[in-house]
Design a protein around this motif. Structure first.
Motif, PDB file in Angstrom:
ATOM      1  N   GLU A 150       0.846  -1.194   0.186  1.00 29.10           N
ATOM      2  CA  GLU A 150      -0.052  -0.132  -0.065  1.00 29.10           C
ATOM      3  C   GLU A 150       1.001   1.187  -0.163  1.00 29.10           C
ATOM      4  O   GLU A 150       1.736   1.336   0.699  1.00 29.10           O
ATOM      5  CB  GLU A 150      -0.891   0.153   1.372  1.00 29.10           C
ATOM      6  N   THR A 162      -7.161   0.211  -5.163  1.00 18.20           N
ATOM      7  CA  THR A 162      -7.863   1.091  -3.941  1.00 18.20           C
ATOM      8  C   THR A 162      -7.337   2.368  -3.907  1.00 18.20           C
ATOM      9  O   THR A 162      -6.030   2.403  -4.088  1.00 18.20           O
ATOM     10  CB  THR A 162      -7.669   0.484  -2.542  1.00 18.20           C
ATOM     11  N   GLU A 211      -3.673   7.407  -0.552  1.00 17.36           N
ATOM     12  CA  GLU A 211      -2.939   5.973  -0.573  1.00 17.36           C
ATOM     13  C   GLU A 211      -3.488   5.599  -2.013  1.00 17.36           C
ATOM     14  O   GLU A 211      -4.654   5.664  -2.365  1.00 17.36           O
ATOM     15  CB  GLU A 211      -3.557   5.261   0.679  1.00 17.36           C
ATOM     16  N   PRO A 239      -2.515  -1.735  -4.547  1.00 20.71           N
ATOM     17  CA  PRO A 239      -2.785  -2.698  -5.856  1.00 20.71           C
ATOM     18  C   PRO A 239      -3.236  -3.933  -5.392  1.00 20.71           C
ATOM     19  O   PRO A 239      -3.108  -4.341  -3.990  1.00 20.71           O
ATOM     20  CB  PRO A 239      -1.312  -2.980  -6.282  1.00 20.71           C
ATOM     21  N   ILE A 240      -3.870  -4.619  -6.029  1.00 19.18           N
ATOM     22  CA  ILE A 240      -3.958  -6.198  -6.017  1.00 19.18           C
ATOM     23  C   ILE A 240      -2.846  -6.858  -5.722  1.00 19.18           C
ATOM     24  O   ILE A 240      -1.793  -6.458  -6.574  1.00 19.18           O
ATOM     25  CB  ILE A 240      -4.884  -6.970  -6.909  1.00 19.18           C
ATOM     26  N   ARG A 258      -3.665  -0.757  14.345  1.00 22.25           N
ATOM     27  CA  ARG A 258      -2.668  -0.144  13.244  1.00 22.25           C
ATOM     28  C   ARG A 258      -1.577   0.404  13.960  1.00 22.25           C
ATOM     29  O   ARG A 258      -0.596   0.964  13.492  1.00 22.25           O
ATOM     30  CB  ARG A 258      -3.353   1.391  12.848  1.00 22.25           C
ATOM     31  N   LYS A 286      -2.488 -12.999   5.641  1.00 26.76           N
ATOM     32  CA  LYS A 286      -1.337 -12.488   5.351  1.00 26.76           C
ATOM     33  C   LYS A 286      -0.691 -11.922   6.626  1.00 26.76           C
ATOM     34  O   LYS A 286      -1.218 -11.495   7.437  1.00 26.76           O
ATOM     35  CB  LYS A 286      -1.287 -11.454   4.111  1.00 26.76           C
TER      36      LYS A 286
HETATM   37  P1  ADP Z   1      -5.835  -2.076   4.461  1.00 29.84           P
HETATM   38  O1  ADP Z   1      -5.668  -0.734   4.114  1.00 29.84           O
HETATM   39  O2  ADP Z   1      -7.183  -2.214   5.239  1.00 29.84           O
HETATM   40  O3  ADP Z   1      -4.713  -2.943   5.242  1.00 29.84           O
HETATM   41  P2  ADP Z   1      -6.134  -2.719   1.833  1.00 29.84           P
HETATM   42  O4  ADP Z   1      -7.196  -3.682   1.171  1.00 29.84           O
HETATM   43  O5  ADP Z   1      -5.910  -1.368   1.297  1.00 29.84           O
HETATM   44  O6  ADP Z   1      -6.067  -2.784   3.251  1.00 29.84           O
HETATM   45  O7  ADP Z   1      -4.779  -3.398   1.438  1.00 29.84           O
HETATM   46  C1  ADP Z   1      -4.612  -4.656   1.782  1.00 29.84           C
HETATM   47  C2  ADP Z   1      -3.324  -5.042   0.573  1.00 29.84           C
HETATM   48  O8  ADP Z   1      -2.889  -6.524   1.034  1.00 29.84           O
HETATM   49  C3  ADP Z   1      -4.020  -5.178  -0.823  1.00 29.84           C
HETATM   50  O9  ADP Z   1      -2.886  -4.792  -1.586  1.00 29.84           O
HETATM   51  C4  ADP Z   1      -4.281  -6.701  -1.160  1.00 29.84           C
HETATM   52  O10 ADP Z   1      -4.006  -7.050  -2.417  1.00 29.84           O
HETATM   53  C5  ADP Z   1      -2.916  -7.284  -0.225  1.00 29.84           C
HETATM   54  N1  ADP Z   1      -3.224  -8.633   0.017  1.00 29.84           N
HETATM   55  C6  ADP Z   1      -4.338  -9.202   0.090  1.00 29.84           C
HETATM   56  N2  ADP Z   1      -4.211 -10.727   0.427  1.00 29.84           N
HETATM   57  C7  ADP Z   1      -3.032 -10.884   0.236  1.00 29.84           C
HETATM   58  C8  ADP Z   1      -2.029 -11.925   0.184  1.00 29.84           C
HETATM   59  N3  ADP Z   1      -2.468 -13.212   0.273  1.00 29.84           N
HETATM   60  N4  ADP Z   1      -0.675 -11.725   0.084  1.00 29.84           N
HETATM   61  C9  ADP Z   1      -0.206 -10.516  -0.169  1.00 29.84           C
HETATM   62  N5  ADP Z   1      -0.716  -9.462  -0.172  1.00 29.84           N
HETATM   63  C10 ADP Z   1      -2.240  -9.543   0.028  1.00 29.84           C
END
Ligand code: ADP
Ligand code: MG
Length: 710
Positions: free
Chosen positions: A219, A286, A297, A300-301, A460, A470
């Motif tokens: 992120e 996001t 912020e 990406p996926i 946080r 993760k």
């Molecule tokens: P937050 O801000 O609540 O921590 P976000 O949805 O903004 O959550 O970010 C979570 C991040 O974690 C995204 O980039 C998502 O793709 C990533 N993520 C989710 N599952 C996995 C995984 N198995 N391995 C690595 N990254 C992951």
């Protein structure tokens, strides 16, 4: 008057026309990945046999067959030319922390004719003059050659500019003698180490050989400020952060920016960023307002780690470049504004074995055993090598952020959440109760469906938190490459997996689960001090952490020193991630980088104080004294006492400023601590003066302007 430029900037921004809502149009998703030489493009442009060989290298990690390089180069060139590229570059990541590129056109001449050509040799190997990149003594000038070597696992892509395009080939960068000079090489090595150890561990559970994929979703936080202001701040221009600036009355205390409505000008920018990233096959997903004003912020996926690291470098580049086109400047520094939240880069990391995410708590006992084993190994790894994790995020910018009650403390600890902690407790006590299931969350509105409660709540304040499937390492700074933290994470976990496999592979099949449980229990007992579910900002935590014997490496200097500790060098060497020479050279490079940056900051601060602040204060002082004198000659008595008071405040400020300058000038001859200390002292004086000198005479754009006018 010195503020004219500031007022002009404000006027220019006020007059800016922001593009309004657009009419409905087809979504940009169509162009996803169109500028990437991905598997689809390869299949289309390569002979079948060549494609299959290349695919095996990319997907199964088989060694690259050098025979096919010529065909791949040719196809890549044809594809790139069809997309408007005339040049190519090996794209690499030297230790500067940025990416590097040296362009060559596809041009070849035959007599007076020109043709476009690209050979297999030029694809596989580049030979940039490496003498001007930091190497920490690894490469003396007489052997200045460095090599860039094609990384076929990260696809080539096209970078566009106003009137052309360039084919970029991701490469590793090493010296003539084979030592890594970049951030990609150790990352690839660490992925290999973790992959090997994971296979060994999974074998203990009787699983067949499968591909190991480490995943990362970083992120990215950043600030946007209007370019008009940026250009009037020499400190931002030269150091990436403001060295002066009084926090405004209102900044983030109303908590009204986080997830707030995104301003249309910013949204236009974000959309353009996404469009650019999607073309590059980067799955930007996001976007939102962050906690501080003007902070945002992008997430990406998640993707395979090596690719995700390359992509994050591109994300930062696209953010910076697109910002300029929208009249903004994107600040990636960890702490651009004092007294206001800084920016991080949350590192979401996991490991997959085949299709199985090892950090997914399972519903069946077998998956659960694997999950708990993985978890315990990671607990051991983080506890044993917390210092290495901390060292991996060291840097001049992050020193202002870590432990500043907005980012996790510099003490590394792990957050598991209530549910998982309960499981770990039971494990330790040897209880067999099945864990409390993640219940349903009811929110008291009957028309809304019940929501499944996530297995973890959110904390946080923890530097290393389990978040469902993760781990999220939150200490990395916003400007850092993702490489270093993941190199360390992979390596320490590889070691823990390795040790685990060595122990449990000897367990007889019949008693496997009972023995495993006892073994995990031992690990929990030995390493549970690293687990902390409480508030990482609470004042008591640092004391408690000290009692637990957890290292608190507060500054970059403290953190970097651990790199050269024997236990750490031995570990990194054992797993083939770094040779000793590579570690000591990196240590040199990072130390030097830190010292140089502190010195630059000191020099910029001194220059601003002398050439901008002092003249503004002096002019105001003189004016006040003159007015005071004139008031006396016409014997105006009322009002002169306040003039007098003002003159003395300004005079006092002027003197303190002069003393501060002298101190800083002297500190600049000495150690970095002295420079930082002298800068801090001078900042206090300057920030007070900012509130005293008339607004119309203040030379630097103010915080309230940069953070709120855009
Ligand atoms: P937050 O801000 O609540 O921590 P976000 O949805 O903004 O959550 O970010 C979570 C991040 O974690 C995204 O980039 C998502 O793709 C990533 N993520 C989710 N599952 C996995 C995984 N198995 N391995 C690595 N990254 C992951
Ligand atoms: Mg997060």
């Amino acid at each position: 008057m010195s503020s004219e430029k500031r007022y002009d900037a404000i006027k220019a921004i006020a007059e800016l026309k922001v593009e309004g809502p657009c009419p409905p149009a087809p979504a940009d998703i169509e162009g996803y990945g169109e500028d990437v030489f991905n598997l689809d493009a390869m299949q289309k442009h390569l002979p079948k046999a060549v494609f299959e060989k290349l695919q095996a290298t990319i997907e199964e990690g088989k060694a690259l067959d050098p025979e096919i390089a010529g065909d791949v180069a040719h196809a890549m060139k044809e594809w790139a030319i069809s997309r408007g590229a005339t040049s190519y570059t090996h794209w690499f990541q030297p230790l500067t922390g940025n990416t590097a590129e040296k362009h060559d056109s596809f041009l070849e001449t035959q007599g007076c004719r020109a043709i476009l050509s690209f050979s297999g040799k030029n694809l596989i190997l580049g030979e940039p003059d490496a003498s001007s990149f930091p190497s920490g003594g690894l490469r003396s000038t007489f052997e200045a050659r460095g090599y860039t070597a094609w990384d076929p696992t990260s696809p080539a892509f096209i970078k566009r500019h106003g009137n052309g395009a360039t084919l970029c080939i991701p490469t590793a960068f090493c010296s003539y003698t084979g030592e890594a000079l970049d951030r990609k090489t150790p990352l690839l090595r660490s992925i290999q180490a973790l992959s090997g150890a994971t296979k060994k561990l999974m074998k203990c559970f009787g699983l067949p050989d499968e591909k190991v994929t480490v995943t990362l979703g970083p992120e990215q936080e950043y600030f946007l400020i209007d370019r008009h202001f940026y250009l009037l701040r020499p400190d931002l221009l030269q150091t990436g952060r403001t060295l002066f600036g009084a926090p405004p009355a209102k900044h983030q205390q109303l908590e009204d920016h986080y997830f707030g409505t995104i301003k249309m000008r910013v949204l236009n920018f974000m959309n353009e960023v996404e469009r650019e990233l999607w073309k590059l096959g980067i799955p930007a997903k996001t976007r939102h307002n962050e906690v501080a004003p003007a902070q945002f912020e992008l997430a990406p996926i998640f993707e395979e780690l090596n690719l995700a690291c390359d992509h994050n470098m591109l994300v930062m580049e696209v953010l910076r470049q697109t910002a300029e086109r929208y009249g903004f400047v994107c600040l990636m520094h960890e702490k651009p504004f004092a007294g206001i939240n800084g920016s991080g880069k949350h590192n979401n990391w996991s490991i997959n074995y085949g299709k199985r995410n090892l950090l997914n708590p399972g519903s069946d006992p077998d998956q659960n055993a694997i999950f708990l084993t993985t978890l315990c190994a990671i607990i051991e790894a983080v506890d044993t090598h917390a210092d290495l994790l901390r060292a991996s995020v060291a840097g001049v910018g992050n020193d202002h952020r870590l432990g500043a009650n907005e980012a996790p403390p510099a003490v590394i600890s792990m957050y598991l959440g209530d549910q998982l902690s309960e499981v770990i407790d039971q494990l330790e006590k040897g209880e067999h109760k099945s864990s409390r299931h993640g219940g349903m969350l009811r929110i008291g509105v009957d028309t809304l469906p019940p929501l499944p409660q996530d297995a973890t709540d959110r904390n946080r304040t923890s530097p290393f938190a389990f978040t469902g499937n993760k781990f999220e390492f939150r200490a990395p700074g916003s400007s850092l490459s993702c490489s270093a933290p993941n190199v360390m994470l992979n390596t320490i976990v590889a070691e823990a997996f390795d040790r685990m496999a060595e122990s449990i592979s000897a367990f007889p099949k019949k008693e496997f689960h009972a023995k495993l449980q006892a073994h995990l229990r031992g690990i929990v007992k030995a390493h549970k001090r690293i687990i902390f579910n409480g508030d990482g900002y609470a004042p008591g935590w640092l004391e408690e952490a000290a009692k637990r014997g957890l290292p608190n490496l507060r500054t970059t200097m403290d953190a970097l020193k651990v790199l050269t500790k024997e236990k750490n060098m031995a570990l990194l060497e054992k797993y083939g991630v770094f040779q000793r020479r590579e570690i000591t050279s990196r240590y040199e490079v990072f130390m030097e980088d830190f010292h140089r940056k502190v010195r630059i900051e000191g020099e910029v601060a001194l220059e601003i104080a002398r050439s901008m602040i002092e003249p503004a204060v002096a002019a105001e002082f003189e004016k006040t004294v003159r007015t005071l004198g004139e008031a006396r000659t016409v014997t105006v008595s009322k009002g002169s006492s306040s003039l007098k008071k003002r003159a003395s405040l300004l005079g006092d400020g002027l003197e303190r400023l002069a003393r501060g300058e002298e101190l800083l000038a002297k500190a600049l001859q000495g150690k970095h601590e002295e420079i930082l200390e002298a800068m801090q002292q001078m900042r206090v004086t300057v920030d007070e003066l900012e509130k005293l000198v008339p607004d119309s005479s203040w030379p630097l754009p103010k915080y309230r302007e940069m953070l709120f006018i855009y």
